[in-house]
Scaffold this motif. Sequence first.
Motif, PDB file in Angstrom:
ATOM      1  N   ILE A 183       0.885  -1.072  -0.293  1.00  0.00           N
ATOM      2  CA  ILE A 183      -0.017  -0.020   0.163  1.00  0.00           C
ATOM      3  C   ILE A 183       0.819   1.197   0.033  1.00  0.00           C
ATOM      4  O   ILE A 183       1.645   1.428   0.652  1.00  0.00           O
ATOM      5  CB  ILE A 183      -0.870   0.057   1.259  1.00  0.00           C
ATOM      6  CG1 ILE A 183      -1.679  -1.135   1.190  1.00  0.00           C
ATOM      7  CG2 ILE A 183      -1.815   1.344   1.095  1.00  0.00           C
ATOM      8  CD1 ILE A 183      -2.450  -1.672   2.600  1.00  0.00           C
ATOM      9  N   ARG A 184       0.973   1.866  -0.978  1.00  0.00           N
ATOM     10  CA  ARG A 184       1.771   3.074  -1.268  1.00  0.00           C
ATOM     11  C   ARG A 184       0.997   4.346  -0.809  1.00  0.00           C
ATOM     12  O   ARG A 184       0.105   4.818  -1.207  1.00  0.00           O
ATOM     13  CB  ARG A 184       2.184   3.316  -2.711  1.00  0.00           C
ATOM     14  CG  ARG A 184       2.698   2.167  -3.138  1.00  0.00           C
ATOM     15  CD  ARG A 184       3.002   2.018  -4.727  1.00  0.00           C
ATOM     16  NE  ARG A 184       3.834   2.955  -5.260  1.00  0.00           N
ATOM     17  CZ  ARG A 184       3.396   4.091  -5.807  1.00  0.00           C
ATOM     18  NH1 ARG A 184       2.038   4.241  -6.161  1.00  0.00           N
ATOM     19  NH2 ARG A 184       4.140   5.063  -6.564  1.00  0.00           N
ATOM     20  N   GLU A 236       2.659  16.610  -4.721  1.00  0.00           N
ATOM     21  CA  GLU A 236       3.358  15.390  -4.596  1.00  0.00           C
ATOM     22  C   GLU A 236       2.231  14.287  -4.923  1.00  0.00           C
ATOM     23  O   GLU A 236       2.823  13.188  -5.575  1.00  0.00           O
ATOM     24  CB  GLU A 236       3.766  15.267  -3.048  1.00  0.00           C
ATOM     25  CG  GLU A 236       4.964  16.306  -2.635  1.00  0.00           C
ATOM     26  CD  GLU A 236       6.169  15.485  -3.416  1.00  0.00           C
ATOM     27  OE1 GLU A 236       6.835  14.789  -2.822  1.00  0.00           O
ATOM     28  OE2 GLU A 236       6.564  16.176  -4.639  1.00  0.00           O
ATOM     29  N   LEU A 237       1.150  14.537  -4.695  1.00  0.00           N
ATOM     30  CA  LEU A 237       0.032  13.477  -4.887  1.00  0.00           C
ATOM     31  C   LEU A 237       0.082  13.367  -6.462  1.00  0.00           C
ATOM     32  O   LEU A 237       0.046  12.019  -6.934  1.00  0.00           O
ATOM     33  CB  LEU A 237      -1.298  14.049  -4.540  1.00  0.00           C
ATOM     34  CG  LEU A 237      -2.372  13.351  -4.291  1.00  0.00           C
ATOM     35  CD1 LEU A 237      -2.275  12.534  -3.224  1.00  0.00           C
ATOM     36  CD2 LEU A 237      -3.633  14.065  -4.407  1.00  0.00           C
ATOM     37  N   LYS A 285       1.632   9.709  -7.252  1.00  0.00           N
ATOM     38  CA  LYS A 285       0.522   8.635  -7.548  1.00  0.00           C
ATOM     39  C   LYS A 285       0.565   7.568  -6.388  1.00  0.00           C
ATOM     40  O   LYS A 285       0.405   6.573  -6.688  1.00  0.00           O
ATOM     41  CB  LYS A 285       0.755   8.074  -8.907  1.00  0.00           C
ATOM     42  CG  LYS A 285       0.786   9.144 -10.084  1.00  0.00           C
ATOM     43  CD  LYS A 285       0.646   8.631 -11.372  1.00  0.00           C
ATOM     44  CE  LYS A 285       0.508   9.603 -12.618  1.00  0.00           C
ATOM     45  NZ  LYS A 285       1.360  10.876 -12.178  1.00  0.00           N
ATOM     46  N   PRO A 286       0.143   7.896  -5.070  1.00  0.00           N
ATOM     47  CA  PRO A 286       0.186   6.965  -4.174  1.00  0.00           C
ATOM     48  C   PRO A 286      -1.211   6.392  -4.240  1.00  0.00           C
ATOM     49  O   PRO A 286      -2.081   6.726  -4.970  1.00  0.00           O
ATOM     50  CB  PRO A 286       0.206   7.645  -2.850  1.00  0.00           C
ATOM     51  CG  PRO A 286      -0.415   9.056  -3.215  1.00  0.00           C
ATOM     52  CD  PRO A 286       0.011   9.347  -4.710  1.00  0.00           C
ATOM     53  N   ILE A 327      -7.007   7.693  -6.228  1.00  0.00           N
ATOM     54  CA  ILE A 327      -6.376   7.760  -5.052  1.00  0.00           C
ATOM     55  C   ILE A 327      -7.314   7.782  -3.804  1.00  0.00           C
ATOM     56  O   ILE A 327      -8.379   8.673  -4.116  1.00  0.00           O
ATOM     57  CB  ILE A 327      -5.390   8.990  -4.967  1.00  0.00           C
ATOM     58  CG1 ILE A 327      -4.423   8.960  -5.957  1.00  0.00           C
ATOM     59  CG2 ILE A 327      -4.967   9.127  -3.493  1.00  0.00           C
ATOM     60  CD1 ILE A 327      -3.541  10.092  -6.149  1.00  0.00           C
ATOM     61  N   LYS A 328      -7.244   6.875  -2.725  1.00  0.00           N
ATOM     62  CA  LYS A 328      -7.866   6.771  -1.612  1.00  0.00           C
ATOM     63  C   LYS A 328      -7.602   7.913  -0.530  1.00  0.00           C
ATOM     64  O   LYS A 328      -6.386   8.179  -0.618  1.00  0.00           O
ATOM     65  CB  LYS A 328      -8.019   5.548  -1.008  1.00  0.00           C
ATOM     66  CG  LYS A 328      -8.275   4.466  -1.713  1.00  0.00           C
ATOM     67  CD  LYS A 328      -9.823   4.289  -2.373  1.00  0.00           C
ATOM     68  CE  LYS A 328      -9.866   2.850  -2.941  1.00  0.00           C
ATOM     69  NZ  LYS A 328     -11.428   2.744  -3.440  1.00  0.00           N
ATOM     70  N   VAL A 329      -8.526   8.608  -0.085  1.00  0.00           N
ATOM     71  CA  VAL A 329      -8.135   9.664   1.019  1.00  0.00           C
ATOM     72  C   VAL A 329      -8.362   9.424   2.464  1.00  0.00           C
ATOM     73  O   VAL A 329      -9.799   9.087   2.457  1.00  0.00           O
ATOM     74  CB  VAL A 329      -8.613  11.062   0.618  1.00  0.00           C
ATOM     75  CG1 VAL A 329      -8.370  12.372   1.665  1.00  0.00           C
ATOM     76  CG2 VAL A 329      -8.337  11.415  -0.711  1.00  0.00           C
TER      77      VAL A 329
END
Length: 200
Positions: free
Chosen positions: A2-3, A42-43, A47-48, A76-78
């Motif tokens: 999980i990044r 950064e997101l 690309k986490p 991307i989940k927050v």
Amino acid sequence: MIRVLLAEDQAMVRGALSALLNLESDIEMLGTAADGETAWRELQRLKPDVLVTDIEMPGLTGLEIAQRVHRHELPIKVVIVTTFARPGFLRRALDAGVSGYLLKDAPAENLADALRTVHRGGRAIDPQLALEAWSNADPLNDRERQVLRLAGEGQSASDIGTQLNLSHGTVRNYLSEAIGKLGAANRIEAYRLARQKGWL
């Protein structure tokens, strides 16, 4: 793996959360950000899978980042981790497509478990807060919220009008609507009430 990207403006909390997550064998910390604008850049660069963010940060708030992620349909989940146990914040977070909402005073192991749940497509919401959120709806619309926030920060109706491209009369109308909906005596009391509920 999980990044994860972590956005938190308090250096000590940022360091502690990062160190905590680094101990998990299935979680990879891609980086951290101390403010909302940096987090947004950064997101897009890293690309986490999951962004872990506070609500109140300089630049963009965690909710504003979540809204952007939702609007741009980023995969991307927050997950929001905050001190704000306010039902209004949770409702706005869920409206913004947030997958997790945890309080900072929860046990540390809850965070890693929440990230796993969210990564699998589930939701991780503080249960007590979830109950309160649905029993106490936010009466303000987006424009009323915006105008009331600026008024509470000490800006005049004229300044608010200039900033939001609205006439002086329109600003006054939004303010009186917000004051009426909150049952407040004036704009300062309305601002205070809305802040307490997490609607601003």
